[in-house]
Design a protein around this motif. Structure first.
Motif, PDB file in Angstrom:
ATOM      1  N   ALA A 145       0.824  -1.209   0.000  1.00 37.49           N
ATOM      2  CA  ALA A 145       0.000   0.000   0.000  1.00 37.49           C
ATOM      3  C   ALA A 145       0.859   1.260   0.000  1.00 37.49           C
ATOM      4  CB  ALA A 145      -0.932  -0.002   1.211  1.00 37.49           C
ATOM      5  N   ALA A 146       2.061   1.167   0.568  1.00 33.47           N
ATOM      6  CA  ALA A 146       2.969   2.307   0.612  1.00 33.47           C
ATOM      7  C   ALA A 146       3.819   2.415  -0.649  1.00 33.47           C
ATOM      8  CB  ALA A 146       3.872   2.202   1.837  1.00 33.47           C
ATOM      9  N   ASN A 147       3.568   1.549  -1.640  1.00 38.70           N
ATOM     10  CA  ASN A 147       4.299   1.565  -2.914  1.00 38.70           C
ATOM     11  C   ASN A 147       5.793   1.340  -2.719  1.00 38.70           C
ATOM     12  OD1 ASN A 147       2.119   1.971  -4.734  1.00 38.70           O
ATOM     13  ND2 ASN A 147       2.053   4.132  -4.149  1.00 38.70           N
ATOM     14  N   ARG A 148       6.136   0.427  -1.811  1.00 40.25           N
ATOM     15  CA  ARG A 148       7.530   0.086  -1.606  1.00 40.25           C
ATOM     16  C   ARG A 148       7.902  -1.123  -2.448  1.00 40.25           C
ATOM     17  NH1 ARG A 148       9.747   2.902   2.698  1.00 40.25           N
ATOM     18  NH2 ARG A 148      11.632   2.460   1.479  1.00 40.25           N
ATOM     19  N   ALA A 149       9.144  -1.152  -2.904  1.00 42.05           N
ATOM     20  CA  ALA A 149       9.698  -2.321  -3.592  1.00 42.05           C
ATOM     21  C   ALA A 149      10.436  -3.151  -2.555  1.00 42.05           C
ATOM     22  CB  ALA A 149      10.637  -1.885  -4.703  1.00 42.05           C
ATOM     23  N   PHE A 150      10.082  -4.437  -2.451  1.00 48.61           N
ATOM     24  CA  PHE A 150      10.692  -5.244  -1.400  1.00 48.61           C
ATOM     25  C   PHE A 150      10.778  -6.706  -1.804  1.00 48.61           C
ATOM     26  CE2 PHE A 150       6.155  -5.265  -0.596  1.00 48.61           C
ATOM     27  CZ  PHE A 150       5.862  -6.566  -0.200  1.00 48.61           C
ATOM     28  N   ILE A 151      11.593  -7.435  -1.046  1.00 47.41           N
ATOM     29  CA  ILE A 151      11.795  -8.869  -1.246  1.00 47.41           C
ATOM     30  C   ILE A 151      11.514  -9.579   0.063  1.00 47.41           C
ATOM     31  CG2 ILE A 151      13.558 -10.656  -1.627  1.00 47.41           C
ATOM     32  CD1 ILE A 151      14.884  -8.748  -3.601  1.00 47.41           C
ATOM     33  N   LYS A 152      10.906 -10.745  -0.018  1.00 41.40           N
ATOM     34  CA  LYS A 152      10.700 -11.588   1.146  1.00 41.40           C
ATOM     35  C   LYS A 152      11.742 -12.711   1.140  1.00 41.40           C
ATOM     36  CE  LYS A 152       9.182 -14.032   4.547  1.00 41.40           C
ATOM     37  NZ  LYS A 152       9.578 -13.640   5.911  1.00 41.40           N
ATOM     38  N   PRO A 153      12.731 -12.685   2.053  1.00 39.85           N
ATOM     39  CA  PRO A 153      13.680 -13.800   2.142  1.00 39.85           C
ATOM     40  C   PRO A 153      12.970 -15.064   2.608  1.00 39.85           C
ATOM     41  CG  PRO A 153      14.537 -11.827   3.242  1.00 39.85           C
ATOM     42  CD  PRO A 153      13.076 -11.591   2.978  1.00 39.85           C
ATOM     43  N   LEU A 154      13.318 -16.192   2.002  1.00 38.91           N
ATOM     44  CA  LEU A 154      12.669 -17.457   2.319  1.00 38.91           C
ATOM     45  C   LEU A 154      13.622 -18.389   3.055  1.00 38.91           C
ATOM     46  CD1 LEU A 154      10.656 -18.099  -0.972  1.00 38.91           C
ATOM     47  CD2 LEU A 154       9.892 -17.029   1.158  1.00 38.91           C
ATOM     48  N   ARG A 155      13.102 -19.076   4.059  1.00 36.99           N
ATOM     49  CA  ARG A 155      13.919 -19.923   4.919  1.00 36.99           C
ATOM     50  C   ARG A 155      14.097 -21.339   4.385  1.00 36.99           C
ATOM     51  NH1 ARG A 155      11.917 -15.961   7.850  1.00 36.99           N
ATOM     52  NH2 ARG A 155      12.977 -15.265   9.749  1.00 36.99           N
ATOM     53  N   TYR A 156      13.396 -21.700   3.336  1.00 39.96           N
ATOM     54  CA  TYR A 156      13.426 -23.067   2.812  1.00 39.96           C
ATOM     55  C   TYR A 156      12.995 -24.023   3.928  1.00 39.96           C
ATOM     56  CZ  TYR A 156      15.552 -21.585  -1.596  1.00 39.96           C
ATOM     57  OH  TYR A 156      15.780 -21.016  -2.823  1.00 39.96           O
ATOM     58  N   ASP A 157      13.783 -25.076   4.192  1.00 40.36           N
ATOM     59  CA  ASP A 157      13.401 -26.032   5.225  1.00 40.36           C
ATOM     60  C   ASP A 157      13.936 -25.648   6.596  1.00 40.36           C
ATOM     61  OD1 ASP A 157      11.990 -28.034   3.623  1.00 40.36           O
ATOM     62  OD2 ASP A 157      13.931 -28.415   2.700  1.00 40.36           O
ATOM     63  N   GLY A 158      14.618 -24.510   6.691  1.00 41.34           N
ATOM     64  CA  GLY A 158      15.247 -24.131   7.953  1.00 41.34           C
ATOM     65  C   GLY A 158      14.261 -23.591   8.958  1.00 41.34           C
ATOM     66  N   ASP A 159      14.589 -23.738  10.226  1.00 38.47           N
ATOM     67  CA  ASP A 159      13.745 -23.207  11.279  1.00 38.47           C
ATOM     68  C   ASP A 159      14.498 -22.229  12.176  1.00 38.47           C
ATOM     69  OD1 ASP A 159      15.423 -25.031  12.432  1.00 38.47           O
ATOM     70  OD2 ASP A 159      13.852 -26.400  13.098  1.00 38.47           O
ATOM     71  N   THR A 160      15.816 -22.070  11.931  1.00 36.45           N
ATOM     72  CA  THR A 160      16.591 -21.170  12.775  1.00 36.45           C
ATOM     73  C   THR A 160      17.391 -20.153  11.966  1.00 36.45           C
ATOM     74  OG1 THR A 160      18.453 -22.733  12.826  1.00 36.45           O
ATOM     75  CG2 THR A 160      16.816 -22.900  14.599  1.00 36.45           C
ATOM     76  N   ALA A 161      17.170 -20.104  10.665  1.00 34.58           N
ATOM     77  CA  ALA A 161      17.933 -19.165   9.840  1.00 34.58           C
ATOM     78  C   ALA A 161      17.662 -17.736  10.280  1.00 34.58           C
ATOM     79  CB  ALA A 161      17.566 -19.340   8.366  1.00 34.58           C
ATOM     80  N   SER A 162      18.728 -16.969  10.505  1.00 38.95           N
ATOM     81  CA  SER A 162      18.583 -15.592  10.991  1.00 38.95           C
ATOM     82  C   SER A 162      18.455 -14.660   9.787  1.00 38.95           C
ATOM     83  CB  SER A 162      19.796 -15.205  11.844  1.00 38.95           C
ATOM     84  OG  SER A 162      19.639 -13.914  12.371  1.00 38.95           O
ATOM     85  N   LEU A 163      17.253 -14.585   9.269  1.00 35.60           N
ATOM     86  CA  LEU A 163      16.981 -13.777   8.089  1.00 35.60           C
ATOM     87  C   LEU A 163      16.043 -12.629   8.452  1.00 35.60           C
ATOM     88  CD1 LEU A 163      16.280 -16.646   5.535  1.00 35.60           C
ATOM     89  CD2 LEU A 163      18.370 -15.290   5.702  1.00 35.60           C
ATOM     90  N   PRO A 164      16.180 -11.486   7.786  1.00 32.73           N
ATOM     91  CA  PRO A 164      15.195 -10.421   8.014  1.00 32.73           C
ATOM     92  C   PRO A 164      13.839 -10.835   7.474  1.00 32.73           C
ATOM     93  CG  PRO A 164      16.659  -9.849   6.197  1.00 32.73           C
ATOM     94  CD  PRO A 164      17.206 -11.107   6.804  1.00 32.73           C
ATOM     95  N   ASP A 165      12.791 -10.216   7.997  1.00 35.84           N
ATOM     96  CA  ASP A 165      11.451 -10.568   7.534  1.00 35.84           C
ATOM     97  C   ASP A 165      11.202 -10.052   6.122  1.00 35.84           C
ATOM     98  OD1 ASP A 165      10.772 -11.918   9.894  1.00 35.84           O
ATOM     99  OD2 ASP A 165      10.252 -10.044  10.883  1.00 35.84           O
ATOM    100  N   PHE A 166      11.640  -8.824   5.822  1.00 34.29           N
ATOM    101  CA  PHE A 166      11.545  -8.262   4.477  1.00 34.29           C
ATOM    102  C   PHE A 166      12.785  -7.408   4.231  1.00 34.29           C
ATOM    103  CE2 PHE A 166       7.171  -8.816   5.974  1.00 34.29           C
ATOM    104  CZ  PHE A 166       6.622  -9.553   4.944  1.00 34.29           C
ATOM    105  N   VAL A 167      13.071  -7.154   2.964  1.00 39.33           N
ATOM    106  CA  VAL A 167      14.180  -6.285   2.580  1.00 39.33           C
ATOM    107  C   VAL A 167      13.670  -5.276   1.562  1.00 39.33           C
ATOM    108  CG1 VAL A 167      16.486  -6.137   1.567  1.00 39.33           C
ATOM    109  CG2 VAL A 167      15.860  -8.139   2.939  1.00 39.33           C
ATOM    110  N   LEU A 168      13.738  -3.997   1.897  1.00 38.14           N
ATOM    111  CA  LEU A 168      13.345  -2.939   0.959  1.00 38.14           C
ATOM    112  C   LEU A 168      14.477  -2.717  -0.032  1.00 38.14           C
ATOM    113  CD1 LEU A 168      11.733  -0.319   3.380  1.00 38.14           C
ATOM    114  CD2 LEU A 168      10.607  -2.126   2.074  1.00 38.14           C
ATOM    115  N   THR A 169      14.154  -2.820  -1.316  1.00 37.78           N
ATOM    116  CA  THR A 169      15.169  -2.670  -2.355  1.00 37.78           C
ATOM    117  C   THR A 169      15.127  -1.303  -3.028  1.00 37.78           C
ATOM    118  OG1 THR A 169      13.672  -3.692  -3.973  1.00 37.78           O
ATOM    119  CG2 THR A 169      15.206  -5.151  -2.814  1.00 37.78           C
ATOM    120  N   ASP A 170      14.281  -0.393  -2.528  1.00 38.05           N
ATOM    121  CA  ASP A 170      14.217   0.941  -3.129  1.00 38.05           C
ATOM    122  C   ASP A 170      15.022   1.947  -2.314  1.00 38.05           C
ATOM    123  OD1 ASP A 170      12.584   1.078  -0.918  1.00 38.05           O
ATOM    124  OD2 ASP A 170      10.736   1.462  -2.027  1.00 38.05           O
ATOM    125  N   THR A 171      15.957   1.469  -1.491  1.00 39.71           N
ATOM    126  CA  THR A 171      16.856   2.345  -0.741  1.00 39.71           C
ATOM    127  C   THR A 171      18.295   1.915  -1.001  1.00 39.71           C
ATOM    128  OG1 THR A 171      16.907   0.971   1.257  1.00 39.71           O
ATOM    129  CG2 THR A 171      15.140   2.605   1.088  1.00 39.71           C
TER     130      THR A 171
END
Length: 427
Positions: free
Chosen positions: A349-375
């Motif tokens: 809704a805020a017109n941001r460009a972003f990516i959702k990192p995916l954990r695959y089969d992992g349950d403890t991967a320390s990944l961000p929830d989203f990454v804004l690619t317009d900065t």
């Protein structure tokens, strides 16, 4: 020196055609020497079939005109239609505002696997070693379906959730960009299905082509209600036992409903009339492994995407041998929790460009929830939702320390408070 398809040897890095800088709307691509808007190509792929076939023979690839030199694009073919996709590990060669830009392996759960679990080659193909095989010999004892990983070691095989996440990345569906006049509205299953189908092309498991063994439910066309019946019949006809080998298949689609049955659950898929049947034990395993996707409290406009390894019962029904379910928002952007669905919708809704990192089969991967690619640099987005859990709070502090140590811009949302302002751009 070239090979039979007119390509240079795979060990040589290809340089794209020079790009003339000009003001253009949306991503532009070059196919066999002709410049075309990507949105135009996606709206009418059949109209450009001859041109793409020429590019596949002459160049072996397409080119994206977002940067100089132009990055290569994979040409994939499925069901008589050609598609363009990001070259493996080439996402960061694209401009940040390009629709093919992605962060590659920088934020991805694929690093948890051993080398043999996922192998990608230079021509855009890949092979995966699945934890649940597509073929089983009747003389082979039944094997456990537990994770193929010992504590502290990388996984030697990929589970069904890992495969679903891999295909979603391969189809460039982990990325969301502001809608354009050429492609207005939300990204529904009608847009996603062809891209996922194309993503299966070139992928094999134990020598079996995924494009042959995986049926991705196509969008229903009221004007041609029976157009996909033959393809589905070919898929189901391949299932069953022949010469001591039981052939299974993969089905993927958006869930319309779950309905209790005498023995378990019936799963009906959108755009598709044939259900998949789950035993009670199988359904409970899904609920335990994907609680956010299976909860009754998920947002009304969220979606469930299921990938199921199926066999054909004696009555001809499709029975699930194993399955994984992925939660998404209405645009089919994946989410790990219902709060992430809310954040994905807010970023859109805020017109941001972003990516959702995916954990695959992992349950403890320390990944961000989203990454804004317009900065510049990229901004990470964290949704803090389980702060009453000691382990979760410790992981939060570890993430915050990492972001401070690397000067990574951060937007945080404690779900007990209102959403933060997502319209500002960090510079």
């Amino acid at each position: 020196m070239t090979n039979q398809r007119g390509r240079p040897p795979a060990t040589r890095q290809r340089r794209g055609p020079p790009v003339r800088r000009r003001q253009i709307a949306g991503t532009q691509v070059r196919i066999a020497g002709k410049d075309i808007a990507l949105s135009q190509l996606r709206r009418a792929p059949g109209a450009h079939r001859a041109l793409i076939e020429q590019a596949k023979v002459v160049d072996g690839c397409g080119w994206c005109l977002c940067s100089d030199p132009a990055p290569r694009l994979v040409i994939r073919h499925r069901g008589g239609i050609y598609y363009l996709a990001c070259w493996p590990d080439g996402g960061q060669q694209h401009a940040r505002d390009c629709e093919f830009y992605n962060t590659g392996g920088q934020w991805s759960g694929r690093s948890q696997y051993q080398a043999g679990a996922l192998q990608e080659n230079d021509d855009g193909g890949a092979s995966v070693a699945l934890s649940l095989p597509l073929q089983v010999r009747t003389t082979t004892p039944a094997t456990a379906t537990a994770s193929s990983r010992d504590a502290g070691t990388a996984r030697s095989r990929m589970g069904l959730l890992g495969l679903l996440h891999y295909l979603w990345e391969r189809a460039d569906l982990t990325r969301s960009t502001p809608s354009s006049p050429a492609e207005p509205g939300r990204r529904g299953w009608a847009r996603c299905s062809p891209l996922v189908q194309a993503a299966t092309v070139g992928v094999t498991s134990a020598g079996l082509p995924l494009a042959w063994s995986c049926y991705v439910v196509p969008p229903f066309d009221p004007a041609h209600p029976e157009q996909h019946r033959a393809a589905f019949a070919r898929f189901t006809d391949r299932l069953g036992e022949r010469n001591g080998v039981v052939q299974r298949g993969l089905m993927m689609g958006a869930v319309r409903s779950w309905t209790p049955t005498r023995y378990g659950q019936r799963c009906d898929l959108r755009h598709h009339r044939v259900p998949i049947f789950f035993s009670a034990a199988q359904y409970e395993r899904i609920r335990r492994s994907a609680p956010s996707a299976m909860t009754d409290q998920r947002p009304a406009d969220s979606e469930q995407v299921v990938i199921a390894l199926v066999s054909r019962s004696e009555r001809g029904n499709l029975s699930a041998v194993g399955a994984a379910v992925m939660l998404t928002n209405a645009d089919f952007v994946p989410a790990d929790s219902t709060h992430e669905v809310v954040m994905a919708d807010a970023l859109t809704a805020a017109n941001r460009a972003f990516i959702k990192p995916l954990r695959y089969d992992g349950d403890t991967a320390s990944l961000p929830d989203f990454v804004l690619t317009d900065t510049e640099p990229a901004t990470v987005v964290e949704v803090w939702g389980m702060l009453d859990r000691e382990e979760y709070a410790a992981r939060k502090q570890a993430k915050l320390s990492h972001y401070r140590g690397t000067d990574t811009p951060l937007i945080e949302w404690d779900v007990r408070t209102p959403l933060p302002d997502l319209g500002r751009r960090c510079r």
